[in-house]
Design a protein around this motif. Sequence first.
Motif, PDB file in Angstrom:
ATOM      1  N   LYS A  82     -81.303  24.332  73.542  1.00  0.00           N
ATOM      2  CA  LYS A  82     -81.696  25.270  74.586  1.00  0.00           C
ATOM      3  C   LYS A  82     -80.462  25.947  75.161  1.00  0.00           C
ATOM      4  N   CYS A  83     -80.681  27.194  75.514  1.00  0.00           N
ATOM      5  CA  CYS A  83     -79.591  27.971  76.092  1.00  0.00           C
ATOM      6  C   CYS A  83     -79.138  27.329  77.389  1.00  0.00           C
ATOM      7  N   SER A  85     -77.607  28.745  79.679  1.00  0.00           N
ATOM      8  CA  SER A  85     -77.657  29.690  80.786  1.00  0.00           C
ATOM      9  C   SER A  85     -79.078  29.936  81.262  1.00  0.00           C
ATOM     10  N   LEU A  90     -83.207  28.068  71.343  1.00  0.00           N
ATOM     11  CA  LEU A  90     -82.422  28.766  70.339  1.00  0.00           C
ATOM     12  C   LEU A  90     -82.832  28.302  68.959  1.00  0.00           C
ATOM     13  N   ASP A  94     -79.760  31.829  65.329  1.00  0.00           N
ATOM     14  CA  ASP A  94     -78.892  32.255  66.410  1.00  0.00           C
ATOM     15  C   ASP A  94     -77.506  31.622  66.311  1.00  0.00           C
ATOM     16  N   CYS A 106     -77.429  33.574  72.435  1.00  0.00           N
ATOM     17  CA  CYS A 106     -78.785  33.455  72.954  1.00  0.00           C
ATOM     18  C   CYS A 106     -79.518  34.787  72.803  1.00  0.00           C
ATOM     19  N   THR A 111     -76.020  35.262  76.059  1.00  0.00           N
ATOM     20  CA  THR A 111     -74.859  34.405  76.276  1.00  0.00           C
ATOM     21  C   THR A 111     -74.347  33.872  74.947  1.00  0.00           C
ATOM     22  N   THR A 112     -73.061  33.900  74.768  1.00  0.00           N
ATOM     23  CA  THR A 112     -72.445  33.389  73.551  1.00  0.00           C
ATOM     24  C   THR A 112     -71.528  32.234  73.916  1.00  0.00           C
TER      25      THR A 112
END
Length: 121
Positions: A82-83, A85, A90, A94, A106, A111-112
């Motif tokens: 899970k992201c 942020s 995900l 991704d 994401c 967000t990376t």
Amino acid sequence: MKFGKITMFILAAFALVFSFLFFLGSGGQTGSAIYIQIAIILAAVGFVLIFFATRIKSNPDAAQNVTVNIDLPGEVGMDTIKCKSCGGVLAAKDVKLVAGAPVVTCPYCGTTYQLTEEPKW
Ligand SMILES: [Zn+2]
């Protein structure tokens, strides 16, 4: 005995409701100790019924075989990333390798960040 369990819960509910009514009935009057005693007895009966009803184990032969796999959501949660942020799930697409390190982008919030704590990937 599923029927017995439900019956006990219903009887317990009735006992508690009448106990409450007797308790209310005793409130306004003096010398109505008998109402309070009935209320206490009914409450005790209700709680005892609930106590025994919750202890009744359903018969595995009579009850339908419904096996709920409680472990499944946990394992699914382990396999998904899970992201950090936004909490979005995900997917494997991704994850990209950038300079030899797995990097997740994401798709929801953009967000990376690098994958460092997920050894499965
Ligand atoms: Zn995100």
